[in-house]
Enzyme design. Structure first.
Site, PDB file in Angstrom:
ATOM      1  N   GLY A  23      18.837  -2.906   3.511  1.00 55.41           N
ATOM      2  CA  GLY A  23      17.863  -1.934   4.000  1.00 55.41           C
ATOM      3  C   GLY A  23      18.024  -1.718   5.489  1.00 55.41           C
ATOM      4  O   GLY A  23      17.763  -2.630   6.279  1.00 55.41           O
ATOM      5  N   GLY A  82      16.419   0.483   7.472  1.00 57.45           N
ATOM      6  CA  GLY A  82      15.316   1.183   8.114  1.00 57.45           C
ATOM      7  C   GLY A  82      14.906   0.431   9.366  1.00 57.45           C
ATOM      8  O   GLY A  82      15.659  -0.394   9.896  1.00 57.45           O
ATOM      9  N   ALA A 131       8.237  -2.171  14.655  1.00 54.45           N
ATOM     10  CA  ALA A 131       9.607  -1.669  14.689  1.00 54.45           C
ATOM     11  C   ALA A 131       9.580  -0.171  14.432  1.00 54.45           C
ATOM     12  O   ALA A 131       8.845   0.299  13.569  1.00 54.45           O
ATOM     13  CB  ALA A 131      10.464  -2.368  13.648  1.00 54.45           C
ATOM     14  N   LYS A 189      -1.815  -9.946   5.484  1.00 51.38           N
ATOM     15  CA  LYS A 189      -1.122  -8.796   6.073  1.00 51.38           C
ATOM     16  C   LYS A 189      -1.586  -7.492   5.418  1.00 51.38           C
ATOM     17  O   LYS A 189      -1.750  -6.473   6.097  1.00 51.38           O
ATOM     18  CB  LYS A 189       0.389  -8.962   5.906  1.00 51.38           C
ATOM     19  CG  LYS A 189       1.221  -7.812   6.492  1.00 51.38           C
ATOM     20  CD  LYS A 189       1.107  -7.771   8.001  1.00 51.38           C
ATOM     21  CE  LYS A 189       1.869  -6.590   8.606  1.00 51.38           C
ATOM     22  NZ  LYS A 189       3.315  -6.635   8.345  1.00 51.38           N
ATOM     23  N   ASN A 225      -2.018   3.435  16.817  1.00 47.97           N
ATOM     24  CA  ASN A 225      -2.925   2.328  16.493  1.00 47.97           C
ATOM     25  C   ASN A 225      -4.022   2.151  17.525  1.00 47.97           C
ATOM     26  O   ASN A 225      -5.177   1.862  17.195  1.00 47.97           O
ATOM     27  CB  ASN A 225      -2.133   1.023  16.367  1.00 47.97           C
ATOM     28  CG  ASN A 225      -1.145   1.036  15.218  1.00 47.97           C
ATOM     29  OD1 ASN A 225      -1.058   1.999  14.469  1.00 47.97           O
ATOM     30  ND2 ASN A 225      -0.387  -0.038  15.079  1.00 47.97           N
ATOM     31  N   GLU A 269       3.363   3.743   1.341  1.00 44.30           N
ATOM     32  CA  GLU A 269       3.156   2.480   0.627  1.00 44.30           C
ATOM     33  C   GLU A 269       1.668   2.277   0.295  1.00 44.30           C
ATOM     34  O   GLU A 269       1.214   1.150   0.177  1.00 44.30           O
ATOM     35  CB  GLU A 269       3.662   1.318   1.482  1.00 44.30           C
ATOM     36  CG  GLU A 269       5.162   1.355   1.721  1.00 44.30           C
ATOM     37  CD  GLU A 269       5.634   0.231   2.627  1.00 44.30           C
ATOM     38  OE1 GLU A 269       6.366  -0.652   2.145  1.00 44.30           O
ATOM     39  OE2 GLU A 269       5.266   0.242   3.806  1.00 44.30           O
TER      40      GLU A 269
END
Length: 300
Positions: free
Chosen positions: A7, A9, A128, A182, A200, A261
């Site tokens: 992955g 990403g 990230a 989380k 955020n 997600e």
């Protein structure tokens, strides 16, 4: 030790960047040949939060190489891509250890059905952001929490040896509790930022969104009293401030017209609450709004 990161990403690129600072056997598995080629030609560029840049060399490929038994495979694809990856993992020697780095809870039981002798889960407490095929930004300092579900810590020892203070790993006891914690933190931040299209930090800077954030915290505390008592509202506020300039992954998905997600993060929490006979009207409203925005294929 050979390390393969599946992955490429934002999370995969950042993890590969840090690991390749002190290990020259890191391979990053990409979905596109163009990205693999760019990484080979120009290296992996990490833009650090202090304004500096770090370039490292990584191997890159669209195919999983033949792996020795001393390899470690780190899976960083999002939940929606995991089903394809499971097929590949089933072809590996069961002695090869696996580390899953996904948001949410849905992958926990699925990954545990794999035949591998060593399976661990991680929770990234840092930010990230992928800029392009070879560039990733490190945003928001924090640990990589690691929980061993099968086996012991020995296959993951290399992760604990990072000389870089910006990439430190902490081993915790319960993978399920870590992932649940989380998911709670993501449920506070991700849906609101995705709906409002704000960073955020705006959640605590704006008094209206701050009140909404606090009401959401109180609602989740009623449904999950034991779990939420491990996370104070100050922790939520501090996370927003510590990652103030970050765009959440869910907001990034919305802006780039990708599937979010929302199911594996918020949907899983709603299901757990329903199993306990609890309702979460604020969170469910946010969940439905994200689904509506995602399904529209455009900004609202």
């Amino acid at each position: 030790m050979e390390i393969v990161v599946i992955g490429a990403g934002s999370v995969g690129m950042l993890i590969a960047s840090f690991l390749s600072e002190y290990n020259d056997r890191v391979t990053l598995i990409t979905r596109r040949e163009e990205q693999a080629r760019n990484l080979k030609l120009y290296g992996l560029l990490r833009k650090n939060s202090d304004g500096t840049s770090t370039i490292t060399e990584v191997n890159s490929s669209t195919c999983l190489p033949g792996l020795s038994r001393d390899a470690l495979v780190i899976i960083t694809v999002k939940y929606g891509q995991l089903k394809q990856v499971y097929d590949t993992l089933h072809t590996l020697d069961p002695s090869i250890p696996l580390l899953f780095l996904q948001n949410g809870l849905a992958h926990f039981e699925e990954a545990n059905t794999l035949p591998h002798q060593s399976i661990a889960f991680g929770s990234c407490q840092f930010g990230a952001q992928r800029e392009n095929d070879r560039t990733v930004h490190h945003r928001g300092h924090g640990l990589l929490k690691l929980a061993i579900e099968k086996g012991d810590t020995r296959p993951y020892t290399l992760l604990l040896q990072s000389p870089n203070p910006l990439f430190q790993v902490e081993v915790v006891e319960s993978a399920e509790n870590m992932l649940f914690e989380k998911a709670l933190l993501n449920s506070f931040i991700n849906p609101l930022t995705a709906i409002l299209e704000v960073t955020n930090g705006m959640l605590v800077e704006n008094p209206i969104t701050h009140s909404l954030l606090e009401n959401l915290y109180k609602e989740l505390k009623v449904a999950f009293p034991e779990e939420v008592k491990q996370v104070s509202f100050s922790d939520v506020e501090n996370l927003c401030r510590r990652t103030a300039d970050n765009k959440s992954s869910m907001l990034g998905d919305i802006l780039n017209l990708r599937p979010t997600e929302i199911e594996t993060i918020v949907g899983a929490l709603l299901k757990k609450a329903a199993d306990r006979g609890k309702t979460l009207p604020i969170l469910e409203t946010l969940y439905l709004l994200v689904l509506a925005k995602e399904g529209s294929g455009e900004k609202m």
